[in-house]
Write a protein that holds these residues in place. Structure first.
Motif, short mmCIF file in Angstrom:
data_model
loop_
_atom_site.label_atom_id
_atom_site.label_comp_id
_atom_site.label_asym_id
_atom_site.label_seq_id
_atom_site.Cartn_x
_atom_site.Cartn_y
_atom_site.Cartn_z
N LEU A 73 0.85 -1.19 0.00
CA LEU A 73 0.00 0.00 0.00
C LEU A 73 0.88 1.24 0.00
N VAL A 74 0.75 2.05 -1.02
CA VAL A 74 1.45 3.34 -1.07
C VAL A 74 0.45 4.41 -0.68
N ILE A 75 0.74 5.11 0.41
CA ILE A 75 -0.16 6.14 0.93
C ILE A 75 0.36 7.49 0.46
N ASN A 76 -0.36 8.09 -0.46
CA ASN A 76 0.06 9.34 -1.09
C ASN A 76 -0.38 10.54 -0.26
N ASP A 77 0.58 11.24 0.30
CA ASP A 77 0.31 12.40 1.15
C ASP A 77 0.37 13.68 0.33
#
Length: 361
Positions: A73-77
């Motif tokens: 999971l890449v959590i894009n901030d």
């Protein structure tokens, strides 16, 4: 006066020698648990803010691990580069890669970590950073092996590779090795106080219970405070083998390194008192040992100064080559000079600790 100086320098030298010969040497005997290619479903969580370049290089290495069931999971901030577009494209190639964009009311690494935990499907969680890459295809299964044996939290090692030639990157690599020696030995001596957030694994229930990503009041420190919260009631394991290392690059200049260090040391204000005293004791004897040796040298006692320098440095060199060379390979001269650099580095750390930390990522 000279007797007092000599006595203090002897005590400081022996204190440093004990750390290197006994405390840090325990890492050489740390037990390794064999990893398996199958087990519980794992979710790897990566918080990312403007990391398209790093993700393009490192995600393929994370997506090709020798483990049967896992997702990334890449959590894009709120990235302003093409992080979102890049990950979206890569999801077509890797079926177990997912992108989560933070909402407008979610900002910062803490919110990204909490969003990752909430959106994960795995019973086991692994946390790393976008600028990191694993030692090889066995990284994941080696890191989570202790979870398969009933442990709740696993602390991995994260060497820093010099970003370029120069003393600042080389010293940063040595500093990372010394940090690992402190927290890794702490785990083995039942004195766990921190971990490095770019290489941590835990049960999802542990992450939920202790609130991984909860507000810390600092720029970061989510990993440190999470580990601190886990130490009382949860089983913690150190994963020391090089096959479970995860690498990233050092800062490339003194100014960048100083800014990073200021952010990192801020969290130590929230450490337990006994951990603060232990870290302060090591840093103080480390610093004063060199000052004492120099004072003896200037007082006309070069033989005693040299002997007390060796009392500390022989155990340092022995343990470094037996334990830390695989973490940060260096020549003898580089090791000694890097260790001496703390004479000017510790005053900067003290300055950072005495000033209010930044609260922006």
């Amino acid at each position: 006066m000279l007797i007092v100086l000599l006595t203090l320098t002897i005590i400081l030298s022996l204190h440093q020698a004990w750390y290197w010969f006994v405390y840090f040497d325990s890492l050489e005997h740390a037990k390794v648990l064999p990893g398996q290619s199958n087990g519980n479903f794992v979710s790897i969580i990566i918080a990312a803010s403007n990391e398209s370049e790093n993700l393009s290089q490192n995600l393929p290495k994370i997506m090709t691990q020798d483990y049967s069931q896992y997702e990334v999971l890449v959590i894009n901030d709120h990235s302003t580069d093409n992080t979102s577009q890049l990950v979206s494209i890569l999801t077509n190639k890797y079926k177990d890669l997912y992108l989560i964009d933070l909402g407008e009311d979610q900002r910062g690494k803490g919110d990204a970590l909490m969003a990752g935990v909430a959106g994960s499907q795995g019973n086991w969680l692994v946390f790393t950073d976008a600028d990191c890459y694993p030692a090889g295809k066995n990284w994941l299964r080696e890191l989570i092996a202790p979870l398969q044996q009933g442990y709740d939290l696993v602390l991995g090692a994260s060497p820093l590779i010099p970003a370029k030639s120069g003393w600042a990157p080389l010293f940063a690599s040595y500093d990372a090795a010394l940090t690992y020696a402190m927290y890794g030995s702490g785990v083995l001596h039942k004195q766990t106080y921190m971990g490095v957030g770019r290489n941590i694994a835990c049960n999802k229930s542990t992450a939920v219970e202790l609130g991984m990503g909860r507000p810390t009041g600092y720029t970061g420190g989510h990993d440190d405070l999470f580990v601190n919260a886990a130490r009382e009631k949860h089983r913690i394991w150190l994963c020391p083998q090089p096959s479970a290392f995860i690498y990233s690059l050092t800062m490339d200049s003194w100014s960048a390194l100083m800014k990073q260090k200021k952010r990192h040391v801020a969290t130590s204000h929230s450490y337990r008192r006994e951990d603060q005293w232990r870290l302060l004791g090591f840093a103080t004897s480390h610093w004063l040992h060199y000052l004492g040796v120099c004072a003896l040298l200037l007082s006309g006692m070069p033989v005693l100064a040299g002997l007390l320098y060796l009392v500390k440095c022989i155990p340092l060199i022995r343990t470094y080559h037996r334990v830390l060379t695989r973490f940060a390979p260096m020549s003898l001269g580089q090791i000694l000079l890097a260790d001496l650099t703390y004479v000017i580095w510790y005053p900067y750390i003290a300055y950072c600790l005495l000033n209010k930390p930044s609260n922006t990522w």
